[in-house]
Design a protein around this motif. Sequence first.
Motif, PDB file in Angstrom:
ATOM      1  N   ASP A 194      85.938  56.735  20.069  1.00  0.00           N
ATOM      2  CA  ASP A 194      85.621  57.730  21.090  1.00  0.00           C
ATOM      3  C   ASP A 194      86.894  58.561  21.261  1.00  0.00           C
ATOM      4  N   TYR A 205      81.988  72.105  17.557  1.00  0.00           N
ATOM      5  CA  TYR A 205      81.946  71.809  16.130  1.00  0.00           C
ATOM      6  C   TYR A 205      83.310  72.046  15.497  1.00  0.00           C
ATOM      7  N   VAL A 256      82.985  66.933  13.136  1.00  0.00           N
ATOM      8  CA  VAL A 256      82.860  66.399  14.488  1.00  0.00           C
ATOM      9  C   VAL A 256      82.093  67.368  15.378  1.00  0.00           C
ATOM     10  N   THR A 257      81.012  66.861  15.968  1.00  0.00           N
ATOM     11  CA  THR A 257      80.251  67.619  16.961  1.00  0.00           C
ATOM     12  C   THR A 257      80.273  66.929  18.320  1.00  0.00           C
ATOM     13  N   ASP A 258      80.242  65.617  18.319  1.00  0.00           N
ATOM     14  CA  ASP A 258      80.254  64.822  19.552  1.00  0.00           C
ATOM     15  C   ASP A 258      81.497  63.935  19.512  1.00  0.00           C
ATOM     16  N   ARG A 259      82.460  64.223  20.348  1.00  0.00           N
ATOM     17  CA  ARG A 259      83.741  63.501  20.319  1.00  0.00           C
ATOM     18  C   ARG A 259      83.631  62.062  20.797  1.00  0.00           C
ATOM     19  N   ARG A 260      82.529  61.710  21.390  1.00  0.00           N
ATOM     20  CA  ARG A 260      82.366  60.333  21.875  1.00  0.00           C
ATOM     21  C   ARG A 260      81.790  59.414  20.808  1.00  0.00           C
ATOM     22  N   ARG A 261      81.119  59.980  19.807  1.00  0.00           N
ATOM     23  CA  ARG A 261      80.482  59.171  18.758  1.00  0.00           C
ATOM     24  C   ARG A 261      81.022  59.608  17.392  1.00  0.00           C
ATOM     25  N   VAL A 262      82.115  58.975  17.008  1.00  0.00           N
ATOM     26  CA  VAL A 262      82.816  59.342  15.781  1.00  0.00           C
ATOM     27  C   VAL A 262      83.109  58.085  14.970  1.00  0.00           C
ATOM     28  N   SER A 320      81.059  62.696  13.065  1.00  0.00           N
ATOM     29  CA  SER A 320      80.181  62.453  14.209  1.00  0.00           C
ATOM     30  C   SER A 320      78.862  61.923  13.681  1.00  0.00           C
ATOM     31  N   PRO A 330      77.349  55.389  15.440  1.00  0.00           N
ATOM     32  CA  PRO A 330      78.571  55.067  14.696  1.00  0.00           C
ATOM     33  C   PRO A 330      78.708  53.592  14.330  1.00  0.00           C
TER      34      PRO A 330
END
Length: 152
Positions: free
Chosen positions: A77, A98, A115-121, A135, A139
Motif C-alpha cells: 500500500d 495513472y 499504477v492506478t490505485d496506490r493502495r493495491r499494488v 496496480s 494483489p
Amino acid sequence: MREVFPIIPATGIGPWLLLGFVAAIMIAVLVLVGVSVIGSRAARFEITDDGVRVRGDLYGRTLAWRDLVIDSTRAVDLETQPSLRPARRTLGTSLPGYSAGWFRLQDGQKALLYVTDRRRVVYLATRRGHAVLLSVAEPHAFVDALRRAAAN
C-alpha cells in the motif's frame, strides 16, 4: 502624415515547414495521451510460462522468471509505505490517477510502474536493477499465483 511600408512576403516553404512541424508535434502529443488513457483502462498482467507479461501502453514487456526475485515480491500500500512511492518520472506518463513508465521511487530505486490505485499494488523486484509496481485488483491473489507458478 504617415507612411506605411509592408514587409516583403516570405517566399519558399519556410513558414509552411514550421507550421507542419508544429502540427506534427501536436498530433504526436495527442496520440501519446490517447495511448496512455487507453492503457490506463486496458492494461493487464499475465502470469505465463515465460514469466510475467505486462501489457498496456508503450512500456509493456515480459519479465522472465530468471529476472524476477520472487521472495521479494509482495502486496504493498503506497499510502503506508512512502519509500516506494514514485518521486520523479524519468520516462513515462503521469496523469491524475495513472502513472506508467519509468520512475525513481522515494528510496532511490528505478521502477517500471503501472499504477492506478496506490493502495493495491504488487511490488516485484528484479535482477535487472529495477523494480516493477503494478496496480492489481487482488494483489495478494496475484502474489500467491506468482509464487505457485514460480515453484513449477
